[in-house]
Design a protein around this motif. Structure first.
Motif, short mmCIF file in Angstrom:
data_model
loop_
_atom_site.label_atom_id
_atom_site.label_comp_id
_atom_site.label_asym_id
_atom_site.label_seq_id
_atom_site.Cartn_x
_atom_site.Cartn_y
_atom_site.Cartn_z
N THR A 51 0.54 -1.07 0.03
CA THR A 51 -0.11 0.53 -0.61
C THR A 51 0.79 1.04 0.28
OG1 THR A 51 -0.18 -0.08 2.04
CG2 THR A 51 -1.68 -1.18 1.57
N HIS A 52 1.98 1.34 0.93
CA HIS A 52 2.93 1.81 -0.06
C HIS A 52 4.00 2.61 -0.78
CE1 HIS A 52 5.59 5.32 2.64
NE2 HIS A 52 6.63 4.47 2.43
N LEU A 53 3.85 3.87 -1.40
CA LEU A 53 4.55 4.03 -2.79
C LEU A 53 5.20 5.49 -2.19
CD1 LEU A 53 1.10 5.08 -4.63
CD2 LEU A 53 2.00 3.06 -4.43
N HIS A 54 5.06 6.80 -1.67
CA HIS A 54 6.41 7.56 -1.69
C HIS A 54 5.41 8.60 -1.02
CE1 HIS A 54 3.32 9.60 -4.55
NE2 HIS A 54 4.09 8.57 -5.65
N ASP A 55 6.71 8.97 -0.70
CA ASP A 55 6.17 10.22 1.09
C ASP A 55 5.82 11.35 -0.25
OD1 ASP A 55 6.75 7.97 2.68
OD2 ASP A 55 9.01 8.45 3.26
N ASP A 56 4.86 11.52 -0.64
CA ASP A 56 5.37 13.29 -1.39
C ASP A 56 4.10 14.06 -0.82
OD1 ASP A 56 7.22 12.49 -2.99
OD2 ASP A 56 6.03 12.08 -4.91
N ASP A 57 3.26 13.51 -0.23
CA ASP A 57 2.03 14.05 0.36
C ASP A 57 2.37 15.22 1.62
OD1 ASP A 57 -0.08 13.69 -1.48
OD2 ASP A 57 -1.11 12.56 -0.25
N LYS A 58 2.16 16.12 1.48
CA LYS A 58 2.83 17.02 2.58
C LYS A 58 1.84 16.72 3.31
CE LYS A 58 4.15 21.82 3.79
NZ LYS A 58 4.23 23.04 3.09
N HIS A 96 -1.76 21.11 6.56
CA HIS A 96 -2.25 19.55 5.73
C HIS A 96 -1.67 18.71 6.78
CE1 HIS A 96 -1.53 21.64 2.00
NE2 HIS A 96 -0.98 22.30 2.39
N PRO A 97 -2.72 17.47 7.11
CA PRO A 97 -3.69 17.17 5.73
C PRO A 97 -5.01 18.00 6.16
CG PRO A 97 -4.05 15.27 7.20
CD PRO A 97 -2.68 16.33 7.41
N GLU A 98 -5.32 18.48 5.20
CA GLU A 98 -7.42 19.50 5.12
C GLU A 98 -8.29 18.78 6.20
OE1 GLU A 98 -8.32 20.66 1.63
OE2 GLU A 98 -6.56 21.95 1.36
N PHE A 99 -9.06 19.11 6.87
CA PHE A 99 -10.04 18.99 7.32
C PHE A 99 -10.71 17.37 7.02
CE2 PHE A 99 -15.07 19.17 8.77
CZ PHE A 99 -14.59 18.50 10.06
N ARG A 100 -11.41 17.92 5.36
CA ARG A 100 -11.93 17.04 5.47
C ARG A 100 -11.82 15.43 4.72
NH1 ARG A 100 -10.08 16.12 -0.34
NH2 ARG A 100 -8.45 17.60 -1.32
N LYS A 130 -1.59 6.00 1.40
CA LYS A 130 -0.33 5.56 0.31
C LYS A 130 0.84 6.49 -0.26
CE LYS A 130 -3.06 6.00 -4.44
NZ LYS A 130 -3.25 5.01 -4.76
N THR A 131 0.48 7.20 -0.09
CA THR A 131 1.24 8.53 -0.48
C THR A 131 2.41 9.57 0.99
OG1 THR A 131 0.40 10.83 -0.81
CG2 THR A 131 1.11 8.69 -3.10
N TYR A 132 1.63 9.09 2.27
CA TYR A 132 2.49 9.88 3.07
C TYR A 132 3.38 9.26 3.71
CZ TYR A 132 -1.51 13.21 3.07
OH TYR A 132 -2.03 14.02 3.26
N SER A 133 4.24 9.36 4.75
CA SER A 133 5.55 9.19 5.71
C SER A 133 4.84 7.69 6.07
CB SER A 133 6.58 9.59 5.84
OG SER A 133 5.67 10.23 6.80
#
Length: 647
Positions: free
Chosen positions: A27-34, A64-68, A99-102
């Protein structure tokens, strides 16, 4: 037509760590999302632990991440049906969604989503019901039917976050995986730990909203086990990182040491410790300060098969102590010392026992440290040490005079003092002419660096025969074989008598006629004179070499007597640096006895021959030089011959 049944969801407690690792890592891709980790952790900890991880700051209006995103995950957890297999399903959904979070951000975002519901419930429970708005919200949230879950889960999760963030911080530095392998090992534990952390939060949310009543202790047990595994890797990583950082600090200082003591401390002494040095001559302990203002022969080796090297260096140590004030090539012998740094991959009782046995026979200094040396990396990098014994030579400033003098010492012994490469080159030149002569007259001698050769000859056939038999007996002697001494011999003229005059003519031709000679020329001239003196010995002569190093120019009688008396001095062969040293010590005593029996010669030819100036050779076989003419007396000149046959 019947429809296939959906695949049954697994119970997370039936899954092994390796199975969980495989599922989670996909499920883990990369750590791009802030993810604003510091802000989020500060807010969450203020709600859950009622204390801030960071300093208080002005109210944060966006992050980040936003409330939603948080609300979406919160709703997914709230809507998770009862059952541990559903906990697994929601956990995998969250991991896929993030999946794009650390790895640490996955936990932190999930914990923040849990805090939305947890904080709301906590606020409503703690706020008085006198406020109509609060009272209405309590009814809407059915507070009367819900309870705040035990805080036992919160502390383990915050510790997990701390550990994963510590791993992430170290990983971001970019340490070499070879130098810090535990960081890579820790990565095998993190997906499993993240899974159980999120699964625990999902189960806690089910309890919080009242749809389930999970025994959270089952989740926290698996969570704690995974966290313990990670902590073990982090502990090893910390030690490995400390070693790397220590190495980098030492390497920086190593490029410009203050002096030899500072240099040695960088190699052998841990920060804050005072490593003691074993003094082989006194069998006492001393410290590294003993090397200040000294030239150091740094013997670096393992513990196996180093007896020959130790005996060799013992002899060098003894020779440095002989006439210590003597100055050779601008260096005092007393300013040179030997320090052994033993290198062992893993010290255990067996290795300590080996070291203690060797420690008892060494006469020089030795580092006594039964753990990995802090400067091992520097030793490998600076001296290119990978197991083969070496002897770098360092001056009092900590600068290298010779990267490795081991071969030089094996070939030339103390003659190589002060053990620079140039000293070996000078010695090679000193004897090159001699070996050129042997090749020119085609003696057919095969020279090998670790073998002794007796080259001999003479007019007395009985002496030649006796000497040949004595050499054969010596080379087969038990002590000589035990000392791994290999001896060969060459009788000049045995197979081709015409070689003899050709050999001596070539030696004679090396006499220089020029008036201005450099020091090397003078040395060669002394050797030529000594060889021509040997030629005059009525019995015979012998030359002892080790490789290309001519160890001794010897007269017939004491050379034969030395071989014949091997039983008297055989034990010294094992105690000295080699066969040649023990041989020469005994030869010198025999030569002194011979000289004592044959004092200097004085010939008086009578007054009637006063006007006759003739060239007469000294009849003493240990001299054989042309006699000085003083009036009508012929006076021997061998008082200025090299003392005790030294060359």
């Amino acid at each position: 037509m019947s429809q296939s049944k959906p695949a049954k969801l697994p119970n997370p407690f039936d899954l092994s760590d390796s199975q969980i690792l495989d599922k989670v890592y996909l499920t883990h891709l990369h750590d791009d999302d802030k993810c604003d980790k510091d802000i989020l952790l500060n807010i969450v900890s203020n709600v859950i632990l009622k204390t801030r991880f960071a300093e208080s700051r002005a109210a944060v209006t966006s992050f980040h991440p936003e409330f939603r995103v948080l609300k979406l995950i919160s709703c997914q957890m709230i809507n998770t049906p009862r059952g541990e297999h559903h906990v697994h399903q929601t956990t995998m959904w969250i991991l896929q969604h993030l999946k794009t979070y650390s790895w640490d951000a996955k936990i932190l975002v999930t914990l923040a989503a849990f805090t939305l519901e947890y904080g709301n419930l906590l606020y409503l429970i703690q706020t008085p019901t006198s406020d109509p708005l609060v009272n209405s919200l309590k009814q809407l949230n059915q507070v009367q039917n819900r309870k705040v879950p035990a805080a036992d889960l919160v502390l383990p999760i915050t510790e997990v976050l701390k550990n994963i963030q510590e791993w992430a911080t170290w990983s971001s530095v970019g340490y070499d995986s070879v130098e810090v392998p535990s960081l890579s090992d820790a990565l095998q534990e993190i997906p499993v730990l993240v899974y159980w952390t999120i699964a625990s939060i999902v189960a806690a949310t089910g309890n919080l909203v009242g749809v389930s009543d999970y025994a959270l202790s089952r989740f926290t047990e698996r969570l704690s086990l995974a966290n313990s595994n990670l902590k073990e890797h982090l502990k090893l990583s910390k030690n490995q990182i400390d070693s790397v950082e220590d190495y980098l600090t030492r390497k920086k200082a190593f490029s410009n040491p203050k002096d030899i003591v500072d240099f040695l401390k960088l190699l052998i002494q841990r920060n804050g410790s005072n490593l003691l040095i074993h003094d082989g001559s006194t069998k006492m302990k001393t410290d590294v300060e003993v090397f200040r203002q000294k030239h150091v022969l740094l013997f670096i080796s393992g513990l196996d098969r180093v007896r020959d090297e130790i005996l060799l260096l013992n002899s060098i140590h003894d020779r440095l102590k002989e006439n210590p004030k003597e100055v050779i090539k601008g260096f005092k012998k007393e300013d040179f010392v030997i320090l052994w740094i033993p290198i062992v991959d893993l010290w255990d009782d067996e290795q300590e026992h080996k070291f203690n046995l060797l420690k008892n026979i060494i006469k020089f200094y030795a580092v006594e440290c039964f753990s990995e040396l802090p400067g091992l990396g520097l030793i490998r990098e600076k001296f290119n040490y990978w197991g083969k014994p070496i002897v770098p030579v360092l001056n009092p400033q900590g600068d290298s005079m010779n990267e490795d003098a081991m071969d030089l010492i094996f070939q030339w012994g103390i003659d190589a003092f002060p053990f620079r490469k140039s000293d070996g080159y000078d010695l090679t030149l000193k004897w090159k002419w001699f070996w050129d002569v042997t090749r020119k007259v085609n003696l057919g001698i095969e020279v090998k660096g670790d073998r002794y050769i007796f080259i001999y000859g003479g007019a007395d056939k009985k002496w030649v025969q006796d000497f040949t038999m004595a050499v054969e007996k010596t080379k087969r002697h038990e002590t000589v074989l035990r000392a791994d001494v290999m001896i060969e011999h060459y009788h000049l003229g045995k197979d081709e008598p015409k070689i003899v005059p050709r050999f001596w003519i070539e030696i004679e031709s090396k006499r220089l006629k020029k008036h201005h000679q450099d020091p090397l020329d003078c040395e060669i001239q002394d050797i030529v004179k000594s060889l021509l003196c040997l030629k005059q010995d009525p019995q015979g002569w012998a030359i002892l070499t080790k490789g290309y190093n001519v160890k001794l120019l010897g007269h017939g009688e004491p050379m034969y007597e030395t071989l014949k008396d091997l039983e008297i001095w055989k034990d010294k062969v094992l105690q000295k640096e080699g066969f040649d040293i023990a041989f020469k010590e005994y030869y010198d005593t025999k030569l002194k006895d011979m000289i004592a029996r044959q004092p200097c010669e004085f010939l008086n030819v009578g007054n009637e021959n006063a006007n006759v100036i003739a060239t007469i050779t000294c009849p003493n076989p240990t001299c054989g030089r042309v006699m000085d003419v003083t009036s009508v007396h012929y006076k021997c000149c061998h008082n200025d011959a090299p003392e005790n046959g030294k060359i």
